[in-house]
Scaffold this active site. Structure first.
Site, PDB file in Angstrom:
ATOM      1  N   CYS A 114      -3.328   0.660   6.851  1.00 18.25           N
ATOM      2  CA  CYS A 114      -3.351   0.012   8.174  1.00 18.25           C
ATOM      3  C   CYS A 114      -4.055   0.909   9.170  1.00 18.25           C
ATOM      4  O   CYS A 114      -4.700   0.432  10.101  1.00 18.25           O
ATOM      5  CB  CYS A 114      -1.926  -0.228   8.660  1.00 18.25           C
ATOM      6  SG  CYS A 114      -0.953  -1.141   7.494  1.00 18.25           S
ATOM      7  N   GLU A 159       4.900  -3.967  11.770  1.00 18.75           N
ATOM      8  CA  GLU A 159       3.598  -3.295  11.803  1.00 18.75           C
ATOM      9  C   GLU A 159       2.669  -4.134  10.944  1.00 18.75           C
ATOM     10  O   GLU A 159       2.886  -4.295   9.750  1.00 18.75           O
ATOM     11  CB  GLU A 159       3.743  -1.865  11.286  1.00 18.75           C
ATOM     12  CG  GLU A 159       2.571  -0.997  11.656  1.00 18.75           C
ATOM     13  CD  GLU A 159       1.548  -0.928  10.545  1.00 18.75           C
ATOM     14  OE1 GLU A 159       0.551  -1.691  10.631  1.00 18.75           O
ATOM     15  OE2 GLU A 159       1.756  -0.153   9.615  1.00 18.75           O
ATOM     16  N   LYS A 181      13.409  -6.207   0.117  1.00 17.28           N
ATOM     17  CA  LYS A 181      12.567  -7.163  -0.625  1.00 17.28           C
ATOM     18  C   LYS A 181      11.218  -6.469  -0.799  1.00 17.28           C
ATOM     19  O   LYS A 181      10.405  -6.399   0.133  1.00 17.28           O
ATOM     20  CB  LYS A 181      12.421  -8.467   0.177  1.00 17.28           C
ATOM     21  CG  LYS A 181      11.284  -9.395  -0.298  1.00 17.28           C
ATOM     22  CD  LYS A 181      11.508  -9.929  -1.711  1.00 17.28           C
ATOM     23  CE  LYS A 181      10.371 -10.855  -2.165  1.00 17.28           C
ATOM     24  NZ  LYS A 181       9.133 -10.133  -2.596  1.00 17.28           N
ATOM     25  N   ASP A 231      11.113 -17.052   3.053  1.00 12.34           N
ATOM     26  CA  ASP A 231      11.679 -17.606   4.291  1.00 12.34           C
ATOM     27  C   ASP A 231      13.199 -17.589   4.253  1.00 12.34           C
ATOM     28  O   ASP A 231      13.862 -17.366   5.268  1.00 12.34           O
ATOM     29  CB  ASP A 231      11.215 -19.063   4.486  1.00 12.34           C
ATOM     30  CG  ASP A 231       9.818 -19.116   5.086  1.00 12.34           C
ATOM     31  OD1 ASP A 231       9.265 -18.045   5.415  1.00 12.34           O
ATOM     32  OD2 ASP A 231       9.275 -20.232   5.206  1.00 12.34           O
ATOM     33  N   GLY A 275       3.882 -11.328   9.060  1.00 16.53           N
ATOM     34  CA  GLY A 275       4.787 -10.800  10.087  1.00 16.53           C
ATOM     35  C   GLY A 275       4.810 -11.679  11.322  1.00 16.53           C
ATOM     36  O   GLY A 275       5.853 -11.828  11.975  1.00 16.53           O
ATOM     37  N   ASN A 303       0.800  -1.237   0.000  1.00 11.65           N
ATOM     38  CA  ASN A 303       0.000   0.000   0.000  1.00 11.65           C
ATOM     39  C   ASN A 303       0.834   1.289   0.000  1.00 11.65           C
ATOM     40  O   ASN A 303       0.360   2.327  -0.445  1.00 11.65           O
ATOM     41  CB  ASN A 303      -1.031   0.000   1.136  1.00 11.65           C
ATOM     42  CG  ASN A 303      -0.418  -0.046   2.515  1.00 11.65           C
ATOM     43  OD1 ASN A 303       0.755  -0.354   2.659  1.00 11.65           O
ATOM     44  ND2 ASN A 303      -1.210   0.252   3.522  1.00 11.65           N
TER      45      ASN A 303
HETATM   46  O1  G3P Z   1       1.350   1.007   7.612  1.00 12.91           O
HETATM   47  C1  G3P Z   1       0.787   2.236   7.768  1.00 12.91           C
HETATM   48  C2  G3P Z   1      -0.040   2.678   6.581  1.00 12.91           C
HETATM   49  O2  G3P Z   1      -0.884   1.656   6.153  1.00 12.91           O
HETATM   50  C3  G3P Z   1      -0.826   3.881   6.953  1.00 12.91           C
HETATM   51  O3  G3P Z   1      -0.091   5.022   6.804  1.00 12.91           O
HETATM   52  O4  G3P Z   1       0.265   7.385   6.437  1.00 12.91           O
HETATM   53  O5  G3P Z   1      -1.844   6.318   5.625  1.00 12.91           O
HETATM   54  O6  G3P Z   1      -1.479   6.646   8.059  1.00 12.91           O
HETATM   55  P1  G3P Z   1      -0.838   6.433   6.713  1.00 12.91           P
END
Ligand code: G3P
Length: 496
Positions: free
Chosen positions: A298, A264, A192, A230, A249, A169
Protein backbone atom coordinates in the site's frame (compact mmCIF):
# COMPACT_ATOMS: atom_id res chain seq x y z
CA UNK A 1 7.68 -27.64 6.48
CA UNK A 2 4.22 -26.05 6.67
CA UNK A 3 1.59 -28.29 8.32
CA UNK A 4 4.12 -30.63 9.93
CA UNK A 5 5.88 -30.96 13.30
CA UNK A 6 4.33 -28.56 15.80
CA UNK A 7 1.74 -27.70 13.14
CA UNK A 8 0.59 -31.26 12.32
CA UNK A 9 -2.70 -30.85 14.19
CA UNK A 10 -3.83 -27.89 12.10
CA UNK A 11 -4.20 -29.95 8.94
CA UNK A 12 -6.48 -32.85 8.03
CA UNK A 13 -5.30 -34.71 4.94
CA UNK A 14 -4.62 -31.91 2.48
CA UNK A 15 -7.06 -29.38 3.97
CA UNK A 16 -6.05 -26.97 6.74
CA UNK A 17 -8.54 -26.75 9.61
CA UNK A 18 -10.09 -23.61 11.06
CA UNK A 19 -9.65 -22.55 14.68
CA UNK A 20 -12.54 -22.09 17.08
CA UNK A 21 -13.16 -22.62 20.79
CA UNK A 22 -9.48 -23.44 21.32
CA UNK A 23 -9.57 -26.35 18.85
CA UNK A 24 -8.68 -27.10 15.25
CA UNK A 25 -11.85 -28.11 13.39
CA UNK A 26 -13.19 -29.29 10.07
CA UNK A 27 -16.10 -27.34 8.65
CA UNK A 28 -19.49 -29.05 8.55
CA UNK A 29 -19.75 -27.78 4.95
CA UNK A 30 -17.42 -30.57 3.87
CA UNK A 31 -16.11 -28.05 1.33
CA UNK A 32 -12.75 -26.40 0.94
CA UNK A 33 -11.30 -23.34 -0.78
CA UNK A 34 -8.20 -23.77 -2.93
CA UNK A 35 -5.21 -21.46 -2.61
CA UNK A 36 -3.42 -20.95 -5.90
CA UNK A 37 0.36 -20.56 -5.84
CA UNK A 38 1.05 -17.38 -7.88
CA UNK A 39 4.23 -18.90 -9.33
CA UNK A 40 2.83 -22.21 -10.57
CA UNK A 41 -0.80 -21.04 -10.90
CA UNK A 42 -1.82 -24.40 -9.44
CA UNK A 43 -3.68 -25.10 -6.21
CA UNK A 44 -1.06 -25.43 -3.50
CA UNK A 45 -3.08 -25.50 -0.27
CA UNK A 46 -6.70 -25.91 0.73
CA UNK A 47 -8.58 -24.39 3.68
CA UNK A 48 -12.02 -25.03 5.18
CA UNK A 49 -15.02 -23.31 3.62
CA UNK A 50 -16.72 -22.34 6.88
CA UNK A 51 -20.47 -21.79 7.13
CA UNK A 52 -22.54 -18.94 8.54
CA UNK A 53 -23.60 -21.26 11.37
CA UNK A 54 -19.91 -21.72 12.27
CA UNK A 55 -19.49 -17.94 12.24
CA UNK A 56 -22.41 -17.64 14.69
CA UNK A 57 -20.78 -20.17 17.03
CA UNK A 58 -17.43 -18.40 16.89
CA UNK A 59 -19.12 -15.09 17.77
CA UNK A 60 -20.84 -16.66 20.77
CA UNK A 61 -17.63 -18.14 22.15
CA UNK A 62 -15.72 -14.92 21.43
CA UNK A 63 -18.26 -12.97 23.46
CA UNK A 64 -18.11 -15.38 26.40
CA UNK A 65 -14.30 -15.62 26.36
CA UNK A 66 -13.94 -11.83 26.30
CA UNK A 67 -15.83 -11.48 29.58
CA UNK A 68 -13.26 -13.46 31.55
CA UNK A 69 -10.30 -12.14 29.52
CA UNK A 70 -11.27 -8.59 30.53
CA UNK A 71 -10.83 -9.74 34.15
CA UNK A 72 -7.37 -11.18 33.46
CA UNK A 73 -4.64 -8.93 34.93
CA UNK A 74 -2.87 -6.77 32.40
CA UNK A 75 0.55 -8.20 33.24
CA UNK A 76 -0.79 -11.71 32.54
CA UNK A 77 -2.18 -10.67 29.16
CA UNK A 78 1.22 -9.17 28.35
CA UNK A 79 3.00 -12.32 29.52
CA UNK A 80 0.93 -14.49 27.17
CA UNK A 81 1.58 -12.13 24.26
CA UNK A 82 5.34 -12.29 24.90
CA UNK A 83 5.07 -16.08 24.90
CA UNK A 84 3.18 -16.10 21.58
CA UNK A 85 5.79 -13.75 20.09
CA UNK A 86 8.62 -16.09 21.10
CA UNK A 87 6.82 -19.16 19.69
CA UNK A 88 6.10 -17.31 16.45
CA UNK A 89 9.75 -16.40 15.99
CA UNK A 90 10.84 -19.93 16.86
CA UNK A 91 8.61 -21.25 14.05
CA UNK A 92 9.45 -18.62 11.48
CA UNK A 93 10.58 -21.11 8.82
CA UNK A 94 7.35 -23.03 8.14
CA UNK A 95 5.33 -19.81 8.31
CA UNK A 96 7.68 -18.07 5.88
CA UNK A 97 7.45 -21.10 3.61
CA UNK A 98 3.68 -20.70 3.47
CA UNK A 99 4.11 -17.02 2.54
CA UNK A 100 6.44 -18.00 -0.31
CA UNK A 101 3.94 -20.51 -1.67
CA UNK A 102 0.72 -18.55 -1.12
CA UNK A 103 1.70 -15.01 -2.04
CA UNK A 104 5.08 -15.46 -3.79
CA UNK A 105 6.83 -13.19 -1.31
CA UNK A 106 10.62 -13.49 -1.69
CA UNK A 107 12.04 -16.01 0.81
CA UNK A 108 14.07 -13.55 2.91
CA UNK A 109 11.23 -11.00 3.08
CA UNK A 110 8.90 -13.78 4.20
CA UNK A 111 11.15 -14.56 7.17
CA UNK A 112 11.44 -10.83 7.92
CA UNK A 113 7.65 -10.54 7.98
CA UNK A 114 7.36 -13.25 10.64
CA UNK A 115 10.18 -11.87 12.81
CA UNK A 116 8.79 -8.33 12.51
CA UNK A 117 5.43 -9.71 13.63
CA UNK A 118 6.96 -11.27 16.75
CA UNK A 119 8.61 -7.95 17.56
CA UNK A 120 5.32 -6.15 17.02
CA UNK A 121 3.50 -8.46 19.46
CA UNK A 122 6.16 -7.94 22.14
CA UNK A 123 6.22 -4.17 21.69
CA UNK A 124 2.44 -4.13 21.88
CA UNK A 125 2.49 -6.07 25.15
CA UNK A 126 4.93 -3.52 26.61
CA UNK A 127 3.03 -0.53 25.29
CA UNK A 128 -0.28 -1.92 26.54
CA UNK A 129 1.04 -2.39 30.06
CA UNK A 130 2.12 1.28 30.17
CA UNK A 131 -0.83 2.80 28.30
CA UNK A 132 -3.62 0.83 29.93
CA UNK A 133 -1.98 0.92 33.35
CA UNK A 134 -2.90 4.56 33.74
CA UNK A 135 -6.00 6.72 33.45
CA UNK A 136 -6.81 10.35 34.23
CA UNK A 137 -8.10 12.19 37.26
CA UNK A 138 -10.09 15.39 36.72
CA UNK A 139 -11.51 17.86 39.19
CA UNK A 140 -14.64 19.91 38.56
CA UNK A 141 -13.57 23.41 39.61
CA UNK A 142 -11.58 24.05 36.45
CA UNK A 143 -14.86 24.50 34.54
CA UNK A 144 -16.70 27.81 35.19
CA UNK A 145 -19.55 27.62 37.71
CA UNK A 146 -18.18 24.56 39.52
CA UNK A 147 -16.57 24.12 42.87
CA UNK A 148 -14.39 21.12 43.62
CA UNK A 149 -17.23 18.73 44.42
CA UNK A 150 -16.65 16.20 41.66
CA UNK A 151 -13.70 13.91 41.01
CA UNK A 152 -13.69 12.17 37.65
CA UNK A 153 -11.65 8.98 37.17
CA UNK A 154 -11.22 7.69 33.63
CA UNK A 155 -9.78 4.45 32.38
CA UNK A 156 -9.69 2.58 29.07
CA UNK A 157 -11.98 -0.43 28.75
CA UNK A 158 -12.22 -3.07 25.99
CA UNK A 159 -14.77 -2.86 23.19
CA UNK A 160 -15.72 -6.56 23.13
CA UNK A 161 -15.22 -8.67 20.00
CA UNK A 162 -12.80 -7.29 17.40
CA UNK A 163 -13.03 -8.59 13.83
CA UNK A 164 -9.64 -8.49 12.07
CA UNK A 165 -9.39 -8.72 8.28
CA UNK A 166 -5.82 -8.46 6.98
CA UNK A 167 -4.81 -8.34 3.29
CA UNK A 168 -2.82 -10.82 1.21
CA UNK A 169 0.39 -8.76 1.06
CA UNK A 170 1.21 -8.97 4.79
CA UNK A 171 -1.15 -11.69 5.99
CA UNK A 172 0.84 -12.41 9.16
CA UNK A 173 2.12 -8.95 10.03
CA UNK A 174 -1.10 -7.08 9.33
CA UNK A 175 -3.01 -9.77 11.24
CA UNK A 176 -0.89 -9.44 14.38
CA UNK A 177 -0.98 -5.64 14.12
CA UNK A 178 -4.72 -6.08 14.82
CA UNK A 179 -4.62 -9.15 17.11
CA UNK A 180 -2.01 -7.95 19.61
CA UNK A 181 -3.59 -4.53 20.38
CA UNK A 182 -7.05 -6.12 20.58
CA UNK A 183 -5.89 -8.74 23.09
CA UNK A 184 -3.74 -6.55 25.32
CA UNK A 185 -6.71 -4.19 25.60
CA UNK A 186 -8.94 -7.03 26.86
CA UNK A 187 -10.89 -7.76 23.69
CA UNK A 188 -11.48 -11.13 22.03
CA UNK A 189 -10.52 -11.54 18.41
CA UNK A 190 -12.05 -13.15 15.34
CA UNK A 191 -9.68 -13.35 12.39
CA UNK A 192 -10.80 -13.72 8.79
CA UNK A 193 -7.60 -14.19 6.80
CA UNK A 194 -7.32 -13.38 3.11
CA UNK A 195 -7.65 -16.56 1.03
CA UNK A 196 -4.07 -16.18 -0.21
CA UNK A 197 -2.18 -15.94 3.04
CA UNK A 198 -4.71 -18.03 4.98
CA UNK A 199 -2.32 -20.91 5.62
CA UNK A 200 0.40 -18.58 6.97
CA UNK A 201 -2.30 -16.98 9.18
CA UNK A 202 -3.45 -20.38 10.50
CA UNK A 203 0.15 -21.21 11.45
CA UNK A 204 0.49 -17.86 13.20
CA UNK A 205 -2.77 -18.48 15.11
CA UNK A 206 -1.42 -21.87 16.19
CA UNK A 207 1.46 -20.03 17.88
CA UNK A 208 -1.13 -18.23 20.03
CA UNK A 209 -2.76 -21.62 20.70
CA UNK A 210 0.60 -23.05 21.79
CA UNK A 211 1.06 -20.07 24.11
CA UNK A 212 -2.14 -21.22 25.91
CA UNK A 213 -4.48 -18.30 25.39
CA UNK A 214 -7.93 -19.05 26.83
CA UNK A 215 -10.33 -21.06 24.67
CA UNK A 216 -12.51 -19.02 22.35
CA UNK A 217 -10.53 -15.81 22.84
CA UNK A 218 -8.98 -16.08 19.38
CA UNK A 219 -10.71 -17.69 16.41
CA UNK A 220 -9.70 -17.98 12.81
CA UNK A 221 -12.43 -18.61 10.31
CA UNK A 222 -11.66 -19.33 6.66
CA UNK A 223 -13.94 -19.49 3.66
CA UNK A 224 -15.41 -17.73 0.70
CA UNK A 225 -16.10 -14.03 0.98
CA UNK A 226 -19.36 -14.57 -0.90
CA UNK A 227 -20.55 -17.00 1.80
CA UNK A 228 -19.26 -15.46 5.04
CA UNK A 229 -17.81 -12.02 4.14
CA UNK A 230 -20.85 -9.77 4.62
CA UNK A 231 -22.17 -12.14 7.27
CA UNK A 232 -19.06 -11.52 9.36
CA UNK A 233 -18.76 -7.77 8.84
CA UNK A 234 -22.47 -7.18 9.51
CA UNK A 235 -22.67 -9.63 12.41
CA UNK A 236 -24.33 -8.10 15.48
CA UNK A 237 -21.72 -9.79 17.70
CA UNK A 238 -18.88 -7.69 16.24
CA UNK A 239 -17.94 -4.59 18.26
CA UNK A 240 -15.06 -3.28 16.12
CA UNK A 241 -13.63 -3.97 12.67
CA UNK A 242 -9.98 -3.53 11.72
CA UNK A 243 -9.58 -4.01 7.98
CA UNK A 244 -6.69 -3.61 5.56
CA UNK A 245 -7.26 -4.12 1.88
CA UNK A 246 -8.83 -2.52 -1.16
CA UNK A 247 -12.21 -1.08 -2.14
CA UNK A 248 -14.00 -3.79 -0.14
CA UNK A 249 -13.27 -1.59 2.86
CA UNK A 250 -15.48 1.17 1.45
CA UNK A 251 -18.33 -1.34 1.07
CA UNK A 252 -17.74 -2.63 4.62
CA UNK A 253 -17.83 0.89 6.05
CA UNK A 254 -21.22 1.45 4.43
CA UNK A 255 -22.70 -1.80 5.73
CA UNK A 256 -21.15 -2.06 9.21
CA UNK A 257 -23.20 -1.10 12.22
CA UNK A 258 -22.48 1.68 14.73
CA UNK A 259 -19.07 0.32 15.69
CA UNK A 260 -15.54 1.73 15.53
CA UNK A 261 -13.77 1.06 12.24
CA UNK A 262 -10.08 1.06 11.47
CA UNK A 263 -9.43 0.90 7.74
CA UNK A 264 -6.43 1.10 5.46
CA UNK A 265 -7.42 0.84 1.83
CA UNK A 266 -4.38 1.55 -0.29
CA UNK A 267 -2.65 4.55 -1.75
CA UNK A 268 -1.12 6.23 -4.75
CA UNK A 269 1.94 7.47 -2.91
CA UNK A 270 3.60 10.35 -4.71
CA UNK A 271 7.35 10.91 -4.73
CA UNK A 272 8.10 14.59 -5.37
CA UNK A 273 11.68 15.22 -6.52
CA UNK A 274 13.10 18.75 -6.43
CA UNK A 275 16.02 20.10 -8.46
CA UNK A 276 18.45 20.07 -5.52
CA UNK A 277 17.72 16.44 -4.53
CA UNK A 278 20.49 13.86 -4.16
CA UNK A 279 19.54 11.84 -7.25
CA UNK A 280 21.51 8.74 -6.14
CA UNK A 281 19.49 8.69 -2.92
CA UNK A 282 16.24 9.27 -4.84
CA UNK A 283 16.96 6.47 -7.32
CA UNK A 284 17.76 4.01 -4.52
CA UNK A 285 14.53 4.93 -2.72
CA UNK A 286 12.47 4.68 -5.88
CA UNK A 287 13.75 1.15 -6.41
CA UNK A 288 13.13 0.16 -2.80
CA UNK A 289 9.85 2.06 -2.56
CA UNK A 290 8.46 1.18 -5.96
CA UNK A 291 9.64 -2.36 -6.58
CA UNK A 292 9.97 -4.16 -3.19
CA UNK A 293 7.63 -7.14 -3.15
CA UNK A 294 6.96 -6.32 -6.79
CA UNK A 295 5.14 -3.11 -5.90
CA UNK A 296 2.44 -4.95 -3.93
CA UNK A 297 2.56 -2.63 -0.92
CA UNK A 298 0.00 0.00 0.00
CA UNK A 299 2.91 2.30 0.79
CA UNK A 300 4.81 1.66 -2.44
CA UNK A 301 5.96 4.70 -4.42
CA UNK A 302 3.22 4.72 -7.07
CA UNK A 303 3.98 7.89 -9.00
CA UNK A 304 7.19 9.89 -9.36
CA UNK A 305 6.70 13.64 -9.85
CA UNK A 306 10.09 15.00 -10.87
CA UNK A 307 11.19 18.51 -11.86
CA UNK A 308 11.79 18.54 -15.61
CA UNK A 309 15.37 19.88 -15.23
CA UNK A 310 16.55 16.75 -13.38
CA UNK A 311 14.15 14.23 -14.93
CA UNK A 312 16.55 12.85 -17.58
CA UNK A 313 19.27 12.24 -15.00
CA UNK A 314 16.87 10.63 -12.53
CA UNK A 315 15.26 8.37 -15.12
CA UNK A 316 18.72 7.20 -16.26
CA UNK A 317 19.77 6.47 -12.65
CA UNK A 318 16.57 4.50 -11.96
CA UNK A 319 16.85 2.64 -15.27
CA UNK A 320 20.36 1.49 -14.36
CA UNK A 321 19.09 0.12 -11.06
CA UNK A 322 16.01 -1.54 -12.60
CA UNK A 323 18.37 -3.44 -14.91
CA UNK A 324 19.99 -4.99 -11.83
CA UNK A 325 16.75 -6.29 -10.29
CA UNK A 326 16.50 -10.07 -10.38
CA UNK A 327 13.26 -11.48 -11.74
CA UNK A 328 11.95 -14.97 -10.99
CA UNK A 329 11.02 -17.36 -8.20
CA UNK A 330 10.33 -16.27 -4.62
CA UNK A 331 12.11 -19.44 -3.45
CA UNK A 332 15.28 -18.06 -5.06
CA UNK A 333 14.73 -14.76 -3.31
CA UNK A 334 14.40 -12.81 -6.54
CA UNK A 335 13.57 -9.10 -6.25
CA UNK A 336 10.63 -9.31 -8.62
CA UNK A 337 8.33 -12.32 -8.22
CA UNK A 338 4.92 -13.24 -9.70
CA UNK A 339 2.07 -10.95 -8.65
CA UNK A 340 -0.58 -12.52 -6.49
CA UNK A 341 -3.10 -13.60 -9.13
CA UNK A 342 -3.82 -13.77 -12.81
CA UNK A 343 -6.56 -11.15 -12.51
CA UNK A 344 -4.09 -8.84 -10.78
CA UNK A 345 -1.54 -9.38 -13.59
CA UNK A 346 -4.27 -8.70 -16.16
CA UNK A 347 -5.23 -5.48 -14.40
CA UNK A 348 -1.60 -4.30 -14.35
CA UNK A 349 -1.27 -5.17 -18.02
CA UNK A 350 -4.41 -3.10 -18.77
CA UNK A 351 -2.78 -0.05 -17.17
CA UNK A 352 0.43 -0.64 -19.15
CA UNK A 353 -1.44 -0.97 -22.46
CA UNK A 354 -3.44 2.18 -21.78
CA UNK A 355 -0.17 4.08 -21.13
CA UNK A 356 1.34 2.64 -24.32
CA UNK A 357 -1.69 3.63 -26.40
CA UNK A 358 -1.56 7.17 -25.01
CA UNK A 359 2.16 7.60 -25.71
CA UNK A 360 4.14 6.95 -22.50
CA UNK A 361 7.87 6.28 -22.94
CA UNK A 362 8.77 2.68 -22.03
CA UNK A 363 12.19 2.58 -20.31
CA UNK A 364 12.20 -1.23 -20.61
CA UNK A 365 10.41 -3.62 -22.87
CA UNK A 366 7.10 -4.83 -21.37
CA UNK A 367 7.44 -8.50 -20.55
CA UNK A 368 5.08 -10.93 -18.81
CA UNK A 369 5.06 -14.70 -18.28
CA UNK A 370 2.00 -15.95 -16.39
CA UNK A 371 1.76 -13.81 -13.24
CA UNK A 372 5.37 -12.68 -13.53
CA UNK A 373 5.71 -9.12 -14.81
CA UNK A 374 9.18 -7.67 -15.39
CA UNK A 375 9.87 -4.30 -13.69
CA UNK A 376 8.82 -1.41 -15.84
CA UNK A 377 9.46 2.32 -15.58
CA UNK A 378 7.11 4.47 -17.65
CA UNK A 379 8.47 7.94 -18.41
CA UNK A 380 6.61 11.02 -19.67
CA UNK A 381 3.31 9.79 -18.25
CA UNK A 382 0.55 12.37 -18.56
CA UNK A 383 -2.57 12.92 -16.42
CA UNK A 384 -4.87 11.46 -19.09
CA UNK A 385 -3.32 8.02 -18.56
CA UNK A 386 -4.93 5.62 -16.07
CA UNK A 387 -1.53 4.76 -14.54
CA UNK A 388 -1.23 8.40 -13.41
CA UNK A 389 -4.09 7.80 -10.95
CA UNK A 390 -4.74 4.10 -10.47
CA UNK A 391 -2.86 1.78 -8.14
CA UNK A 392 -1.22 -1.02 -10.19
CA UNK A 393 -0.13 -3.05 -7.13
CA UNK A 394 2.60 -4.41 -9.37
CA UNK A 395 6.15 -3.65 -10.59
CA UNK A 396 5.16 -0.79 -12.89
CA UNK A 397 6.05 2.78 -11.98
CA UNK A 398 4.98 5.97 -13.79
CA UNK A 399 7.13 9.11 -13.95
CA UNK A 400 5.41 12.45 -14.50
CA UNK A 401 7.66 15.39 -15.34
CA UNK A 402 6.60 18.61 -13.61
CA UNK A 403 7.42 22.25 -14.31
CA UNK A 404 6.88 23.45 -10.74
CA UNK A 405 6.54 22.14 -7.21
CA UNK A 406 2.93 23.40 -7.20
CA UNK A 407 2.17 21.14 -10.16
CA UNK A 408 3.49 18.14 -8.18
CA UNK A 409 1.46 19.04 -5.10
CA UNK A 410 -1.61 19.56 -7.27
CA UNK A 411 -1.25 16.08 -8.80
CA UNK A 412 -0.73 14.50 -5.39
CA UNK A 413 -3.79 16.21 -3.93
CA UNK A 414 -6.03 15.49 -6.92
CA UNK A 415 -5.79 11.76 -6.10
CA UNK A 416 -8.65 9.98 -4.33
CA UNK A 417 -5.99 8.42 -2.13
CA UNK A 418 -3.95 10.04 0.62
CA UNK A 419 -1.90 7.38 2.39
CA UNK A 420 1.74 8.46 2.29
CA UNK A 421 4.01 10.50 0.08
CA UNK A 422 7.61 11.58 0.00
CA UNK A 423 9.66 14.60 -0.98
CA UNK A 424 13.33 14.71 -1.88
CA UNK A 425 15.26 17.97 -1.39
CA UNK A 426 18.22 19.22 0.62
CA UNK A 427 16.20 22.25 1.71
CA UNK A 428 14.38 21.30 4.92
CA UNK A 429 12.33 24.51 4.85
CA UNK A 430 10.93 23.67 1.42
CA UNK A 431 10.41 20.07 2.49
CA UNK A 432 8.29 21.17 5.46
CA UNK A 433 6.15 23.46 3.29
CA UNK A 434 5.59 20.69 0.75
CA UNK A 435 4.85 18.14 3.48
CA UNK A 436 2.24 20.46 4.96
CA UNK A 437 0.67 21.00 1.53
CA UNK A 438 0.44 17.30 0.65
CA UNK A 439 -2.91 15.71 1.53
CA UNK A 440 -1.39 12.45 2.81
CA UNK A 441 -1.50 10.70 6.17
CA UNK A 442 2.31 10.67 6.32
CA UNK A 443 5.00 12.44 4.31
CA UNK A 444 8.55 11.08 4.38
CA UNK A 445 11.35 13.56 3.82
CA UNK A 446 14.27 12.09 1.85
CA UNK A 447 13.09 8.48 2.09
CA UNK A 448 10.50 6.22 0.47
CA UNK A 449 7.09 5.82 2.13
CA UNK A 450 6.84 2.99 4.67
CA UNK A 451 4.53 1.97 7.48
CA UNK A 452 7.25 1.00 9.93
CA UNK A 453 8.71 1.19 12.48
CA UNK A 454 5.47 -0.38 13.62
CA UNK A 455 4.93 1.92 16.60
CA UNK A 456 4.77 5.01 14.34
CA UNK A 457 1.28 6.31 13.58
CA UNK A 458 0.01 5.02 10.24
CA UNK A 459 -3.06 6.54 8.63
CA UNK A 460 -4.60 7.52 5.36
CA UNK A 461 -6.97 10.28 4.45
CA UNK A 462 -9.68 10.31 1.75
CA UNK A 463 -10.16 6.81 0.24
CA UNK A 464 -6.97 5.58 1.95
CA UNK A 465 -8.68 4.90 5.22
CA UNK A 466 -10.37 5.62 8.50
CA UNK A 467 -8.56 6.14 11.79
CA UNK A 468 -4.92 5.73 12.64
CA UNK A 469 -2.88 2.57 13.19
CA UNK A 470 0.53 1.95 14.71
CA UNK A 471 0.77 0.12 18.03
CA UNK A 472 -0.27 2.92 20.40
CA UNK A 473 -3.06 4.21 18.19
CA UNK A 474 -4.42 0.72 17.60
CA UNK A 475 -4.58 -0.01 21.33
CA UNK A 476 -6.39 3.28 21.88
CA UNK A 477 -8.75 2.60 18.99
CA UNK A 478 -9.69 -0.80 20.41
CA UNK A 479 -10.72 0.66 23.75
CA UNK A 480 -13.38 3.02 25.06
CA UNK A 481 -13.02 5.61 27.79
CA UNK A 482 -14.99 4.85 30.93
CA UNK A 483 -15.53 7.52 33.60
CA UNK A 484 -16.52 7.21 37.22
CA UNK A 485 -17.45 10.46 38.96
CA UNK A 486 -17.26 10.77 42.72
CA UNK A 487 -19.67 13.44 43.96
CA UNK A 488 -18.77 15.10 47.26
CA UNK A 489 -21.35 16.74 49.55
CA UNK A 490 -19.06 19.74 50.11
CA UNK A 491 -16.18 21.19 48.08
CA UNK A 492 -12.83 19.69 48.99
CA UNK A 493 -9.48 21.21 48.04
CA UNK A 494 -6.24 19.31 48.45
CA UNK A 495 -4.21 20.81 51.31
CA UNK A 496 -6.94 23.47 51.50
O1 G3P B 1 -0.82 -1.82 4.41
C1 G3P B 1 0.47 -1.39 4.48
C2 G3P B 1 1.43 -2.24 3.68
O2 G3P B 1 0.94 -2.49 2.40
C3 G3P B 1 2.74 -1.54 3.60
O3 G3P B 1 3.51 -1.79 4.70
O4 G3P B 1 5.57 -2.02 5.95
O5 G3P B 1 5.60 -2.28 3.46
O6 G3P B 1 5.24 -0.04 4.47
P1 G3P B 1 5.09 -1.53 4.64
Amino acid sequence: MAGTGAFAEIVDGDVFKYYADGEWKKSSSGKSVGIVNPSTRKTHYKVQACTQEEVNKVMETAKAAQKSWAKTPLWKRAELLHKAAAILKEHKSPIAEALVKEIAKPAKDSVTEVVRSGDLISYCAEEGVRLLGQGTFLVSDSFPGNERTKYCLTSKIPLGVVLAIPPFNYPVNLAVSKIAPALIAGNSLVLKPPTQGAVACLHMVHCFHLANFPKGLISCITGRGSEIGDFLTMHPGVNCISFTGGDTGIAISKKAGMIPLQMELGGKDACIVLEDADLGLVAANIIKGGFSYSGQRCTAVKVVLVMESVADALVEAVKAKVAKLTVGAPEEDCDITPVVSESSANFIEGLVMDARDKGATFCQEYKREGNLIWPLLLDKVRPDMRIAWEEPFGPVLPVIRIGSVEEGIHHCNASNFGLQGCVFTKDINKAMLISDAMESGTVQINSAPARGPDHFPFQGIKDSGIGSQGITNSINMMTKVKSTVINLPTPSYTMG
